[in-house]
Design an enzyme around this catalytic site. Structure first.
Site, PDB file in Angstrom:
ATOM      1  N   GLY A 210      -3.483  -4.255  -4.702  1.00 41.79           N
ATOM      2  CA  GLY A 210      -4.503  -3.289  -5.100  1.00 41.79           C
ATOM      3  C   GLY A 210      -4.154  -1.725  -5.065  1.00 41.79           C
ATOM      4  N   HIS A 211      -3.597  -1.326  -6.825  1.00 38.90           N
ATOM      5  CA  HIS A 211      -3.482  -0.405  -7.231  1.00 38.90           C
ATOM      6  C   HIS A 211      -4.107   0.364  -7.057  1.00 38.90           C
ATOM      7  CE1 HIS A 211       0.650  -2.983  -7.667  1.00 38.90           C
ATOM      8  NE2 HIS A 211       0.135  -3.458  -6.612  1.00 38.90           N
TER       9      HIS A 211
ATOM     10  N   ALA B 281       0.902   3.628  -2.128  1.00 38.80           N
ATOM     11  CA  ALA B 281       1.201   4.385  -4.008  1.00 38.80           C
ATOM     12  C   ALA B 281       2.460   3.696  -5.262  1.00 38.80           C
ATOM     13  CB  ALA B 281       1.031   5.687  -2.575  1.00 38.80           C
TER      14      ALA B 281
ATOM     15  N   ASP C 288       0.724  -0.804  -0.354  1.00 36.61           N
ATOM     16  CA  ASP C 288      -0.018   0.015   0.220  1.00 36.61           C
ATOM     17  C   ASP C 288       0.872   1.470  -0.315  1.00 36.61           C
ATOM     18  OD1 ASP C 288      -2.554  -1.568   0.406  1.00 36.61           O
ATOM     19  OD2 ASP C 288      -2.365  -1.924   2.582  1.00 36.61           O
TER      20      ASP C 288
ATOM     21  N   GLY D 228       1.040   1.918  -7.284  1.00 35.66           N
ATOM     22  CA  GLY D 228       0.962   2.196  -8.802  1.00 35.66           C
ATOM     23  C   GLY D 228       0.006   3.471  -9.367  1.00 35.66           C
TER      24      GLY D 228
ATOM     25  N   PRO E 149      -9.867  -1.487   8.055  1.00 34.69           N
ATOM     26  CA  PRO E 149      -8.673  -0.418   8.478  1.00 34.69           C
ATOM     27  C   PRO E 149      -7.301  -1.112   8.547  1.00 34.69           C
ATOM     28  CG  PRO E 149     -10.214  -0.744   9.970  1.00 34.69           C
ATOM     29  CD  PRO E 149     -10.560  -2.186   8.964  1.00 34.69           C
ATOM     30  N   ARG E 150      -5.981   0.159   7.959  1.00 32.92           N
ATOM     31  CA  ARG E 150      -4.219  -0.298   8.131  1.00 32.92           C
ATOM     32  C   ARG E 150      -4.193   0.194   9.680  1.00 32.92           C
ATOM     33  NH1 ARG E 150      -4.003   2.550   2.597  1.00 32.92           N
ATOM     34  NH2 ARG E 150      -4.783   0.271   1.697  1.00 32.92           N
TER      35      ARG E 150
ATOM     36  N   THR F 102      -9.836  -4.998   0.449  1.00 35.12           N
ATOM     37  CA  THR F 102     -10.367  -5.803   1.610  1.00 35.12           C
ATOM     38  C   THR F 102     -11.524  -4.422   2.325  1.00 35.12           C
ATOM     39  OG1 THR F 102      -8.729  -5.495   3.320  1.00 35.12           O
ATOM     40  CG2 THR F 102      -8.779  -7.134   2.139  1.00 35.12           C
TER      41      THR F 102
HETATM   42  P1  IMP Z   1      -2.489 -12.745   1.202  1.00 32.25           P
HETATM   43  O1  IMP Z   1      -1.455 -12.267   0.592  1.00 32.25           O
HETATM   44  O2  IMP Z   1      -3.666 -12.406   1.084  1.00 32.25           O
HETATM   45  O3  IMP Z   1      -2.632 -14.369   1.634  1.00 32.25           O
HETATM   46  O4  IMP Z   1      -2.441 -12.007   2.493  1.00 32.25           O
HETATM   47  C1  IMP Z   1      -1.418 -12.341   3.406  1.00 32.25           C
HETATM   48  C2  IMP Z   1      -0.621 -11.139   4.249  1.00 32.25           C
HETATM   49  O5  IMP Z   1      -0.422  -9.920   3.143  1.00 32.25           O
HETATM   50  C3  IMP Z   1      -1.756 -10.475   4.916  1.00 32.25           C
HETATM   51  O6  IMP Z   1      -1.588  -9.986   6.089  1.00 32.25           O
HETATM   52  C4  IMP Z   1      -2.522  -9.022   3.987  1.00 32.25           C
HETATM   53  O7  IMP Z   1      -2.931  -8.095   4.894  1.00 32.25           O
HETATM   54  C5  IMP Z   1      -1.033  -8.608   4.024  1.00 32.25           C
HETATM   55  N1  IMP Z   1      -1.317  -8.093   1.864  1.00 32.25           N
HETATM   56  C6  IMP Z   1      -1.454  -9.301   0.897  1.00 32.25           C
HETATM   57  N2  IMP Z   1      -1.644  -8.609   0.057  1.00 32.25           N
HETATM   58  C7  IMP Z   1      -1.045  -7.184   0.538  1.00 32.25           C
HETATM   59  C8  IMP Z   1      -1.176  -5.948  -0.619  1.00 32.25           C
HETATM   60  O8  IMP Z   1      -1.272  -4.976  -2.310  1.00 32.25           O
HETATM   61  N3  IMP Z   1      -1.746  -4.436   0.688  1.00 32.25           N
HETATM   62  C9  IMP Z   1      -0.964  -4.489   1.784  1.00 32.25           C
HETATM   63  N4  IMP Z   1      -1.239  -5.834   2.662  1.00 32.25           N
HETATM   64  C10 IMP Z   1      -0.716  -6.872   1.805  1.00 32.25           C
END
Ligand code: IMP
Length: 442
Positions: free
Chosen positions: A40-41, A15, A13, A17, A309-310, A306
């Site tokens: 998510g870009h 940024a 996350d 993208g 909240p981060r 998703t």
């Molecule tokens: P998974 O990639 O869905 O298996 O998730 C594994 C871990 O990576 C989890 O803690 C997710 O929240 C994190 N994660 C996966 N993709 C992203 C992303 O694009 N941004 C931030 N966290 C991510």
């Protein structure tokens, strides 16, 4: 001619993208080489906001050829939804997108497996995946017997193959906690029918990206490699087991795309001016207080994929120095500097206290990292809205000092600063140096 790369240096996350979209016109190709719909870009172009999960962020530029290569895991419904969404807004992604026939597919059973497995606790905490079936799909890729690749969609035995895998997956899901309530969602006939329609829709885009990209580099085309997630989520070098299932640091570029490492010559590391993390796992500078809440609110820190909240905290120079070295970064892009413009003072973590000892090396195991207490350096804030600033020289002195200190701690120059989501809200110190592929090849 070599390739430039954009790599996240934190837990995703960052940024990336936005930066890929900005740099894409300086290149002939943009390549997405790992991860899947967990990414998510976001690309903001005036009042238009594009949220991309699989489609490379160079897609808005018709002159740029975009590639999804073997290291990516594709959730076909989501990918087709993205393509339709772009088409509805007058962009034709089919004119400049090629998908590798070697890429693996995230199948409906992978989503169910992810749901069942993610509920399980690992080392006192659950991984908190994005539930996009990423882990189960990569697991099948490595396991080989039950994987489905893009090329399989185009084979005459597709139906039989899916039916036989489906039978095994039913047994497997039944054996997992909550499996009984999930298994009914596995509808073999529906999956077979869907796969046939994915094949129809995707066929014109499918090709051998590996050989095509090798031709591109040998012909002197300029490539921009788009990393997904961040280096701290790297399966081999991140905060294992609280990581994603691919090599999301710079080390994954060659494996995921098929481009030999010798062509990779420019690495732009992207970091937020503070830290965030979604899901479980240690996070030494996490703030559980009002400051953390303010950062979340000001930075709109909610997951693109998703909506979760981060978790938010101060900039961690120990962690980012590690990933800067790991990913071979030569230029730093510091994003979300505007968010820090609302504080009297700012903190940067310069070392950790672990078991009574001060260290500045990022620990290799999650449990040790969990015991790390941040050692902070405090810097004055600038307490000023910087979203309208367009030249680095016009940044407040305190902001320039912050950039200087980050650069010193990481040992690389900051060449990009972002003060908002729009393309315009980006400043470059030396744009040519960032991606000057021709010069560095000579
Ligand atoms: P998974 O990639 O869905 O298996 O998730 C594994 C871990 O990576 C989890 O803690 C997710 O929240 C994190 N994660 C996966 N993709 C992203 C992303 O694009 N941004 C931030 N966290 C991510």
């Amino acid at each position: 001619m070599p390739a430039a790369c954009v790599i996240g240096l934190q837990w995703g996350d960052e940024a990336k993208g936005k930066l890929v979209d900005l740099l894409a016109p300086d290149h002939d190709c943009v390549v997405r080489y790992q991860g899947g719909a967990n990414a998510g870009h976001t690309v903001v172009c005036g009042s238009e906001v594009y949220k991309l999960h699989h489609v490379p962020s160079g897609i808005l530029h018709p002159s740029v050829q975009n590639f999804i290569t073997p290291g990516v895991v594709i959730e076909p419904e989501t990918l087709l939804g993205e393509l339709k969404g772009l088409e509805a807004r007058g962009i034709d992604p089919r004119r400049n997108l090629m998908i590798s026939e070697r890429a693996h597919l995230v199948m409906p059973w992978h989503l169910l497996e992810d749901q069942a497995m993610n509920a399980l606790v690992v080392q006192g905490e659950n991984i908190g995946t994005t539930l996009r079936g990423i882990g189960p799909c990569y697991r099948d890729k490595v396991g080989r017997n039950f994987a489905v690749r893009v090329i399989d969609l185009l084979q005459p035995d597709l139906k039989e193959r899916l039916q036989s895998i489906c039978k095994v997956k039913r047994q497997l899901i039944l054996g997992l906690p909550a499996g009984e309530s999930l298994v009914d969602q596995l509808d073999e006939d529906a999956i077979v029918a869907k796969a046939a329609s994915w094949a129809e829709d995707l066929k014109p885009l499918v090709g051998d990206t590996t050989n095509r990209l090798l031709d591109c580099v040998e012909q002197g085309q300029r490539l921009l490699m788009e990393g997904a997630q961040g280096s701290l989520l790297d399966i081999d070098h991140g905060t294992y087991p609280f990581v994603t299932s691919s090599n999301s640091s710079g080390v994954g570029i060659s494996g995921g795309s098929g481009i030999p490492a010798k062509w990779i010559q420019r690495v732009i590391g992207v970091a937020k001016a503070y830290s965030t993390r979604v899901g479980g796992g240690p996070f030494p500078t996490e703030l559980h207080d009002e400051t953390g809440d303010r950062i979340r609110k000001l930075g709109n820190e909610f997951g693109t994929t998703t909506g979760r909240p981060r978790r938010c905290g101060w900039f961690d120079a120990v962690a980012v120095r590690y990933t800067t070295r790991l990913s071979g970064v030569d230029s730093l892009a510091l994003m979300m500097m505007d968010v820090l413009g609302h504080f009297d003072e700012l903190k940067i973590c310069v070392a950790y206290q672990i078991d009574g000892q001060e260290i500045d090396v990022f620990p290799c195991d999650a449990e040790t990292l969990r015991r790390a207490r941040p050692v902070y350096e405090t810097l004055p804030g600038w307490n000023q809205d910087v979203t309208g600033i367009r030249s680095m020289d016009d940044l407040p002195e305190a902001a320039l000092n912050y950039l200087k200190r980050v650069s010193e701690l990481l040992g690389v120059p900051v060449r990009v600063v972002s003060v908002g989501p729009d393309r315009e809200q980006t400043m470059f110190t030396d744009r040519e140096q960032l991606t000057s592929l021709a010069t560095c090849a000579e």
